[in-house]
Design a protein around this motif. Structure first.
Motif, PDB file in Angstrom:
ATOM      1  N   PRO A   1       0.849  -1.202   0.000  1.00 47.92           N
ATOM      2  CA  PRO A   1       0.000   0.000   0.000  1.00 47.92           C
ATOM      3  C   PRO A   1       0.884   1.252   0.000  1.00 47.92           C
ATOM      4  CG  PRO A   1       0.013  -1.021   2.165  1.00 47.92           C
ATOM      5  CD  PRO A   1       0.805  -1.907   1.261  1.00 47.92           C
ATOM      6  N   TYR A   2       1.196   1.752  -1.184  1.00 46.00           N
ATOM      7  CA  TYR A   2       2.148   2.863  -1.308  1.00 46.00           C
ATOM      8  C   TYR A   2       1.670   4.128  -0.605  1.00 46.00           C
ATOM      9  CZ  TYR A   2       4.662   0.031  -4.654  1.00 46.00           C
ATOM     10  OH  TYR A   2       5.381  -0.984  -5.232  1.00 46.00           O
ATOM     11  N   PHE A   3       0.365   4.321  -0.513  1.00 44.50           N
ATOM     12  CA  PHE A   3      -0.151   5.510   0.166  1.00 44.50           C
ATOM     13  C   PHE A   3       0.208   5.492   1.647  1.00 44.50           C
ATOM     14  CE2 PHE A   3      -3.331   2.327   0.949  1.00 44.50           C
ATOM     15  CZ  PHE A   3      -3.730   2.574   2.245  1.00 44.50           C
ATOM     16  N   ALA A   4       0.449   4.305   2.212  1.00 46.43           N
ATOM     17  CA  ALA A   4       0.684   4.174   3.647  1.00 46.43           C
ATOM     18  C   ALA A   4       2.136   4.407   4.038  1.00 46.43           C
ATOM     19  CB  ALA A   4       0.254   2.793   4.112  1.00 46.43           C
ATOM     20  N   ILE A   5       3.052   4.352   3.105  1.00 44.97           N
ATOM     21  CA  ILE A   5       4.468   4.496   3.449  1.00 44.97           C
ATOM     22  C   ILE A   5       4.759   5.863   4.081  1.00 44.97           C
ATOM     23  CG2 ILE A   5       6.812   4.557   2.516  1.00 44.97           C
ATOM     24  CD1 ILE A   5       5.891   2.334   0.570  1.00 44.97           C
ATOM     25  N   PRO A   6       4.289   6.981   3.521  1.00 49.36           N
ATOM     26  CA  PRO A   6       4.530   8.257   4.209  1.00 49.36           C
ATOM     27  C   PRO A   6       3.842   8.334   5.572  1.00 49.36           C
ATOM     28  CG  PRO A   6       3.816   8.648   1.956  1.00 49.36           C
ATOM     29  CD  PRO A   6       3.663   7.198   2.215  1.00 49.36           C
ATOM     30  N   LEU A   7       2.666   7.715   5.686  1.00 52.54           N
ATOM     31  CA  LEU A   7       1.970   7.729   6.967  1.00 52.54           C
ATOM     32  C   LEU A   7       2.743   6.952   8.026  1.00 52.54           C
ATOM     33  CD1 LEU A   7      -1.725   7.208   5.870  1.00 52.54           C
ATOM     34  CD2 LEU A   7      -0.671   9.282   6.739  1.00 52.54           C
ATOM     35  N   VAL A   8       3.304   5.823   7.642  1.00 52.26           N
ATOM     36  CA  VAL A   8       4.061   5.008   8.592  1.00 52.26           C
ATOM     37  C   VAL A   8       5.299   5.761   9.075  1.00 52.26           C
ATOM     38  CG1 VAL A   8       5.465   2.907   8.775  1.00 52.26           C
ATOM     39  CG2 VAL A   8       3.188   2.803   7.788  1.00 52.26           C
ATOM     40  N   MET A   9       5.838   6.640   8.252  1.00 53.97           N
ATOM     41  CA  MET A   9       6.999   7.418   8.670  1.00 53.97           C
ATOM     42  C   MET A   9       6.605   8.629   9.520  1.00 53.97           C
ATOM     43  SD  MET A   9       9.213   5.666   7.749  1.00 53.97           S
ATOM     44  CE  MET A   9      10.530   5.139   6.777  1.00 53.97           C
ATOM     45  N   CYS A  10       5.426   9.178   9.336  1.00 51.05           N
ATOM     46  CA  CYS A  10       5.019  10.400  10.046  1.00 51.05           C
ATOM     47  C   CYS A  10       4.264  10.131  11.343  1.00 51.05           C
ATOM     48  CB  CYS A  10       4.133  11.252   9.139  1.00 51.05           C
ATOM     49  SG  CYS A  10       4.991  11.859   7.686  1.00 51.05           S
ATOM     50  N   VAL A  11       3.463   9.099  11.382  1.00 53.67           N
ATOM     51  CA  VAL A  11       2.623   8.837  12.545  1.00 53.67           C
ATOM     52  C   VAL A  11       3.446   8.581  13.816  1.00 53.67           C
ATOM     53  CG1 VAL A  11       0.936   7.201  13.497  1.00 53.67           C
ATOM     54  CG2 VAL A  11       0.607   8.172  11.228  1.00 53.67           C
ATOM     55  N   PRO A  12       4.573   7.846  13.771  1.00 56.36           N
ATOM     56  CA  PRO A  12       5.337   7.672  15.012  1.00 56.36           C
ATOM     57  C   PRO A  12       5.814   8.991  15.623  1.00 56.36           C
ATOM     58  CG  PRO A  12       6.039   6.057  13.426  1.00 56.36           C
ATOM     59  CD  PRO A  12       5.108   6.985  12.713  1.00 56.36           C
ATOM     60  N   VAL A  13       6.145   9.954  14.794  1.00 55.43           N
ATOM     61  CA  VAL A  13       6.565  11.257  15.318  1.00 55.43           C
ATOM     62  C   VAL A  13       5.388  11.944  16.001  1.00 55.43           C
ATOM     63  CG1 VAL A  13       7.450  13.523  14.669  1.00 55.43           C
ATOM     64  CG2 VAL A  13       8.354  11.481  13.560  1.00 55.43           C
ATOM     65  N   ILE A  14       4.218  11.879  15.394  1.00 54.14           N
ATOM     66  CA  ILE A  14       3.030  12.498  15.976  1.00 54.14           C
ATOM     67  C   ILE A  14       2.674  11.831  17.304  1.00 54.14           C
ATOM     68  CG2 ILE A  14       0.553  12.875  15.625  1.00 54.14           C
ATOM     69  CD1 ILE A  14       1.240  13.023  12.581  1.00 54.14           C
ATOM     70  N   VAL A  15       2.740  10.515  17.346  1.00 54.91           N
ATOM     71  CA  VAL A  15       2.420   9.781  18.570  1.00 54.91           C
ATOM     72  C   VAL A  15       3.425  10.110  19.665  1.00 54.91           C
ATOM     73  CG1 VAL A  15       2.267   7.469  19.574  1.00 54.91           C
ATOM     74  CG2 VAL A  15       1.190   7.946  17.376  1.00 54.91           C
ATOM     75  N   ALA A  16       4.715  10.155  19.327  1.00 55.01           N
ATOM     76  CA  ALA A  16       5.741  10.461  20.327  1.00 55.01           C
ATOM     77  C   ALA A  16       5.575  11.879  20.879  1.00 55.01           C
ATOM     78  CB  ALA A  16       7.131  10.278  19.719  1.00 55.01           C
ATOM     79  N   VAL A  17       5.253  12.825  20.015  1.00 56.14           N
ATOM     80  CA  VAL A  17       5.053  14.200  20.471  1.00 56.14           C
ATOM     81  C   VAL A  17       3.812  14.289  21.358  1.00 56.14           C
ATOM     82  CG1 VAL A  17       4.472  16.527  19.693  1.00 56.14           C
ATOM     83  CG2 VAL A  17       6.313  15.268  18.578  1.00 56.14           C
ATOM     84  N   ALA A  18       2.751  13.587  20.974  1.00 57.29           N
ATOM     85  CA  ALA A  18       1.538  13.588  21.801  1.00 57.29           C
ATOM     86  C   ALA A  18       1.815  12.959  23.165  1.00 57.29           C
ATOM     87  CB  ALA A  18       0.423  12.833  21.091  1.00 57.29           C
ATOM     88  N   PHE A  19       2.588  11.883  23.196  1.00 57.34           N
ATOM     89  CA  PHE A  19       2.959  11.269  24.468  1.00 57.34           C
ATOM     90  C   PHE A  19       3.782  12.229  25.316  1.00 57.34           C
ATOM     91  CE2 PHE A  19       6.078   8.938  27.000  1.00 57.34           C
ATOM     92  CZ  PHE A  19       5.238   8.177  27.792  1.00 57.34           C
ATOM     93  N   ARG A  20       4.723  12.887  24.682  1.00 57.26           N
ATOM     94  CA  ARG A  20       5.584  13.823  25.420  1.00 57.26           C
ATOM     95  C   ARG A  20       4.773  14.998  25.974  1.00 57.26           C
ATOM     96  NH1 ARG A  20      11.263  14.565  25.849  1.00 57.26           N
ATOM     97  NH2 ARG A  20      11.482  16.384  27.161  1.00 57.26           N
ATOM     98  N   ASN A  21       3.801  15.463  25.213  1.00 63.14           N
ATOM     99  CA  ASN A  21       3.008  16.612  25.653  1.00 63.14           C
ATOM    100  C   ASN A  21       2.032  16.272  26.780  1.00 63.14           C
ATOM    101  OD1 ASN A  21       4.192  18.492  24.013  1.00 63.14           O
ATOM    102  ND2 ASN A  21       2.777  18.126  22.325  1.00 63.14           N
ATOM    103  N   MET A  22       1.813  15.001  27.042  1.00 71.37           N
ATOM    104  CA  MET A  22       0.978  14.638  28.184  1.00 71.37           C
ATOM    105  C   MET A  22       1.629  15.077  29.491  1.00 71.37           C
ATOM    106  SD  MET A  22      -0.613  10.851  27.382  1.00 71.37           S
ATOM    107  CE  MET A  22       0.596  10.133  28.404  1.00 71.37           C
ATOM    108  N   TRP A  23       2.943  15.207  29.490  1.00 69.75           N
ATOM    109  CA  TRP A  23       3.674  15.520  30.709  1.00 69.75           C
ATOM    110  C   TRP A  23       4.018  16.993  30.827  1.00 69.75           C
ATOM    111  CZ3 TRP A  23       3.253  11.688  33.880  1.00 69.75           C
ATOM    112  CH2 TRP A  23       3.114  10.404  33.377  1.00 69.75           C
ATOM    113  N   ASP A  24       3.775  17.774  29.795  1.00 72.48           N
ATOM    114  CA  ASP A  24       4.125  19.209  29.841  1.00 72.48           C
ATOM    115  C   ASP A  24       2.974  20.038  30.346  1.00 72.48           C
ATOM    116  OD1 ASP A  24       6.657  18.737  28.984  1.00 72.48           O
ATOM    117  OD2 ASP A  24       6.214  19.127  26.884  1.00 72.48           O
TER     118      ASP A  24
END
Length: 72
Positions: free
Chosen positions: A49-72
């Motif tokens: 699924p070629y459409f998913a390759i950019p999503l797989v690269m971007c979503v972990p960054v979004i999830v990590a930032v959201a996790f980090r912002n839970m503590w700020d």
């Protein structure tokens, strides 16, 4: 009766080293899940699924930032 100050009600933030380590682990785990999903779809459907390759690269960054912002 004195009202409790807001400082006392705030969550205690974990140490920076622990927060950084957990943020990195959450990002890597999300990336591994995304890559696993792409490999699974490739094996099962015999098509990447070629459409998913950019999503797989971007979503972990979004999830990590959201996790980090839970503590700020």
């Amino acid at each position: 009766m004195n009202p409790t100050p807001q400082k006392d009600l705030a969550r205690k933030q974990p140490p920076k080293w622990l927060l950084n380590t957990l943020t990195a682990l959450v990002g890597v785990l999300t990336l591994a899940l995304g890559i696993g999903w792409i490999v699974y779809k490739w094996v099962v459907d015999l098509e990447i699924p070629y459409f998913a390759i950019p999503l797989v690269m971007c979503v972990p960054v979004i999830v990590a930032v959201a996790f980090r912002n839970m503590w700020d």
